[in-house]
Scaffold this active site. Sequence first.
Site, PDB file in Angstrom:
ATOM      1  N   PRO A  59      -4.957 -11.862   8.311  1.00 22.51           N
ATOM      2  CA  PRO A  59      -5.551 -11.803   6.964  1.00 22.51           C
ATOM      3  C   PRO A  59      -4.645 -12.220   5.805  1.00 22.51           C
ATOM      4  CG  PRO A  59      -5.001  -9.594   7.732  1.00 22.51           C
ATOM      5  CD  PRO A  59      -4.661 -10.526   8.844  1.00 22.51           C
ATOM      6  N   TYR A  60      -3.348 -12.375   6.062  1.00 22.95           N
ATOM      7  CA  TYR A  60      -2.422 -12.689   4.959  1.00 22.95           C
ATOM      8  C   TYR A  60      -1.804 -14.086   5.130  1.00 22.95           C
ATOM      9  CZ  TYR A  60      -2.763  -7.662   4.256  1.00 22.95           C
ATOM     10  OH  TYR A  60      -3.240  -6.398   4.038  1.00 22.95           O
ATOM     11  N   GLY A  61      -1.135 -14.541   4.077  1.00 24.46           N
ATOM     12  CA  GLY A  61      -0.412 -15.814   4.166  1.00 24.46           C
ATOM     13  C   GLY A  61       0.769 -15.661   5.111  1.00 24.46           C
ATOM     14  N   GLY A  62       1.495 -14.566   4.906  1.00 22.56           N
ATOM     15  CA  GLY A  62       2.642 -14.307   5.763  1.00 22.56           C
ATOM     16  C   GLY A  62       3.005 -12.837   5.732  1.00 22.56           C
ATOM     17  N   MET A  63       3.706 -12.374   6.731  1.00 22.57           N
ATOM     18  CA  MET A  63       4.200 -10.999   6.732  1.00 22.57           C
ATOM     19  C   MET A  63       5.657 -11.056   7.163  1.00 22.57           C
ATOM     20  SD  MET A  63       3.915  -7.946   6.063  1.00 22.57           S
ATOM     21  CE  MET A  63       2.223  -7.918   5.524  1.00 22.57           C
ATOM     22  N   GLU A  64       6.501 -10.491   6.302  1.00 20.09           N
ATOM     23  CA  GLU A  64       7.938 -10.752   6.398  1.00 20.09           C
ATOM     24  C   GLU A  64       8.672  -9.865   7.392  1.00 20.09           C
ATOM     25  OE1 GLU A  64       6.153  -9.805   3.791  1.00 20.09           O
ATOM     26  OE2 GLU A  64       7.080  -8.158   2.710  1.00 20.09           O
TER      27      GLU A  64
ATOM     28  N   GLU B 218       7.448  -8.098  -4.543  1.00 23.55           N
ATOM     29  CA  GLU B 218       6.730  -9.370  -4.630  1.00 23.55           C
ATOM     30  C   GLU B 218       7.130 -10.224  -5.835  1.00 23.55           C
ATOM     31  OE1 GLU B 218       5.373 -10.528  -2.199  1.00 23.55           O
ATOM     32  OE2 GLU B 218       4.908  -8.759  -0.981  1.00 23.55           O
TER      33      GLU B 218
ATOM     34  N   TYR C  78       2.897 -10.166  -7.952  1.00 24.94           N
ATOM     35  CA  TYR C  78       3.570 -11.440  -7.647  1.00 24.94           C
ATOM     36  C   TYR C  78       3.828 -12.231  -8.930  1.00 24.94           C
ATOM     37  CZ  TYR C  78       1.887 -10.820  -2.793  1.00 24.94           C
ATOM     38  OH  TYR C  78       1.640 -10.351  -1.530  1.00 24.94           O
TER      39      TYR C  78
ATOM     40  N   ASP D 243      -4.422  -1.125  -1.103  1.00 28.91           N
ATOM     41  CA  ASP D 243      -5.170  -2.371  -0.867  1.00 28.91           C
ATOM     42  C   ASP D 243      -6.200  -2.630  -1.964  1.00 28.91           C
ATOM     43  OD1 ASP D 243      -4.067  -3.607   1.319  1.00 28.91           O
ATOM     44  OD2 ASP D 243      -5.197  -2.400   2.767  1.00 28.91           O
TER      45      ASP D 243
HETATM   46 ZN   LIG Z   1       5.394 -11.416  -0.358  1.00 24.34          ZN
END
Ligand SMILES: [Zn+2]
Length: 408
Positions: free
Chosen positions: A57-62, A109, A175, A167
Amino acid sequence: MEGRNWRTGVWTEPLTMKEAYWEFEEDTAKQVACAEDLTSAYRFGVYDFLILPDSFPYGGMENCCLTFATPTLLAHDRSLVDVIAHEISHSWFGNSIGCASWSHFWLNEGWTTYLERLIIGKLHGEATRNLSYIIGKVGLLESLKSYEKTPRFQSLIPGYKEHEDPDEAYSQVPYEKGANFLLYLERTVGGLEHFLPYMKDYVKTFTNSSITTEQWREHLFDYFGKQKDSETYLKKLGKVDWDEWLHGVGLGLPVDLTYDDSLSKPCLALAERWDKARGDDDLSQFSKKDVADFSSTQLCVFLDKMGEYKAFRPATVRTLDELYALDKSENAEIKLRFYKIALASGPEYCKSAAKWVETKGRMKFCRPIFRLLNEQDHVLAIKTFSAHADFYHPIARKMIAKDLGVEV
Ligand SMILES: [Zn+2]
């Protein structure tokens, strides 16, 4: 993937390996090396990333050592590698310095977005760094507008109540407002030459701890208070409207920041031409050549501007698509923006958008498309969601259901 003494790797299902390698081989190792120059040595040994299935569901998870990334980054033009620069930046902001609670999420963020754009600037020039802020502003305004009924979520420190789900307030605010605040502070203290040494000191001071905004601010004043020109610095920092930046609500930033617009100017000029021609049957003044020199990011800036205007006629949207091959684009950022314009104009592209969203689990894409689809063709939106509800990640499923007003 190698660059400047760094080796990074990408993990994928066998079918995606070749295209993923091509997409990232040019930039990733250089980005890690650049992030090290700007902050401190990378602490986690290996930096690899894993391309997850479409439902992520996300762009990325770090995750340390192994970032999880969405397959929508595979744009086939290397234009979305800034998301990896973002995840790499979390190695310092988020994974080394954490936020003490979700109310201070902007420290993760905002700083990460700020560093991501510094990396982009170092590798591709200051104008490209500025272009990222210009693009980001569009997402920020959308987020701020969506919280008009809950203005608390428009502020940098939302102050969550007990048992409130963070959420609910997940948006571009931490961000973009965060990164713009840091950019504003960078300019306030006199530019990068003054701000970068401070950033390094911030990393050194707080690595291995979780902090609040107050601790961050105390350190900022403490650091500049120890410098040779401390009086000048403190005078400048004293003029910052801290309350407005940290707690202010509303639809803009507390200070209107200007950005280098050399890369966005031609995009806005083209959009303006389309707007002026909105009533014309003859659109022969437009051609493929209009966007031939645009990068994918510039094409996004053009489409963002088009999306700000009132809806275009369906015939105009069809010509726009035919000339610039937008519905055929493999770049998800371009497709999202095109569908925003197309779905506002009428039902013609509803089926195409519904088909596309069946495999787009990333919330950045599926949520707005479902919302627009719902406005244009409620039955199709519900039908598409019901048929594919199991495909979406539980968080995305819950949010789409909420947007559509249906039970999961
Ligand atoms: Zn981030």
